[in-house]
Design a protein around this motif. Structure first.
Motif, short mmCIF file in Angstrom:
data_model
loop_
_atom_site.label_atom_id
_atom_site.label_comp_id
_atom_site.label_asym_id
_atom_site.label_seq_id
_atom_site.Cartn_x
_atom_site.Cartn_y
_atom_site.Cartn_z
N THR A 184 0.75 -1.14 -0.09
CA THR A 184 0.00 0.09 0.10
C THR A 184 0.84 1.14 0.14
O THR A 184 1.91 1.08 0.29
CB THR A 184 -0.91 -0.02 1.20
N THR A 185 0.68 2.48 -0.20
CA THR A 185 1.15 3.70 -0.26
C THR A 185 0.88 3.97 1.27
O THR A 185 1.78 5.09 1.67
CB THR A 185 0.53 4.69 -1.15
N PRO A 218 0.46 8.22 3.77
CA PRO A 218 1.33 8.02 2.74
C PRO A 218 2.92 8.12 3.19
O PRO A 218 3.25 8.93 3.86
CB PRO A 218 1.12 9.15 1.85
N GLU A 265 7.15 7.14 -3.92
CA GLU A 265 6.11 7.82 -4.91
C GLU A 265 6.23 9.06 -5.46
O GLU A 265 5.90 9.50 -6.49
CB GLU A 265 4.76 7.36 -4.53
N GLY A 272 1.54 3.78 -9.93
CA GLY A 272 2.72 3.68 -9.01
C GLY A 272 2.89 2.40 -8.54
O GLY A 272 3.63 1.80 -7.81
#
Length: 186
Positions: free
Chosen positions: A152-153, A165, A170, A186
Motif C-alpha cells: 500500500t502507499t 502516505p 512515489e 505507482g
C-alpha cells in the motif's frame, strides 16, 4: 599520465574526507542507540537543522531537544545505515544520501522503519558534522504488519495516528515518470 604530487595529495584528502563522512554516519546510529545525547550534539553544527516526522527544528539545542523527546518514546533502538553516497560541494561542504533502517521498541510493540536521510555536511572545528539532516520514510510500521505494509502507499503507521502516505518513493519524479510510462499510478 600519472597524477602529480599535488593531484595525489588532493585525491588522498578527498578519500580521507569521504572516510570521515562514512564514519560520521555510522557513529550517528551508535550514539542514538546508546542514548549519548552529548555525543549527538558533538556531531551536529551549531546551526544544525533536523527535519523528520515533527517537522524541521533549527539550532543544535533544538535538535537535541527533539532527540530527547523522541528517545523518551522508545525502548531499545537499533539504527543501521546501508548505503551512503557523498558529493563534495566545496572544500568544507558536502551532501549525502544514506539509506537506512531502524528497529524500535514502542511500548510492547517491535517497530521497523526504512528511511533515507538527505544530508548536508560541513567541516566545523576541523571535523565533518551534520549541518542539515532530513529523514524521509519509505515505511514505518509495527513489525507484525511488515508482510502487508509494502502493498500500500499508506506505509507510515506510527502508533496513535492514522496510516499515512510514505515520503518515498512515489513522490519522486523518476518514480512518477516510470509509472506514467507503464500506464500505472505507482
Amino acid at each position: 599520465m600519472p597524477p602529480t604530487d599535488g593531484d595525489l595529495a588532493r585525491r588522498i584528502a578527498l578519500l580521507e574526507d569521504r572516510a570521515e563522512l562514512h564514519e560520521l554516519v555510522a557513529v550517528y546510529g551508535r550514539l542514538i542507540d546508546d542514548r549519548d545525547v552529548e555525543g549527538i550534539g558533538a556531531i551536529y553544527t551549531a546551526d544544525a537543522v533536523f527535519d523528520s516526522t515533527a517537522g524541521p527544528v533549527s539550532g543544535r539545542d533544538a535538535v537535541l531537544d527533539y532527540y530527547r523527546g523522541q528517545l523518551d518514546r522508545y525502548g531499545m533502538t537499533y539504527h543501521y545505515p546501508h548505503s551512503h553516497t557523498v558529493e563534495f560541494t566545496g572544500p568544507d561542504t558536502a551532501t549525502g544520501v544514506v539509506s537506512a533502517h531502524a528497529e524500535l521498541a514502542i511500548g510492547d510493540t517491535p517497530f521497523v522503519v526504512a528511511l533515507r536521510y538527505l544530508d548536508s555536511y560541513r567541516r566545523e572545528d576541523g571535523r565533518w558534522k551534520f549541518h542539515e539532516r532530513r529523514a524521509q520514510q519509505l515505511y514505518a510500521a509495527p513489525l507484525s504488519e511488515l508482510s502487508t505494509v509494502l502493498q500500500t502507499t499508506l506505509r507510515k503507521r506510527w502508533p496513535g495516528t492514522e496510516p499515512a502516505p510514505a515520503d518515498l518513493p512515489e513522490p519522486l519524479p523518476s518514480w512518477q515518470a516510470y509509472a506514467a510510462s507503464r500506464g500505472s499510478a505507482g
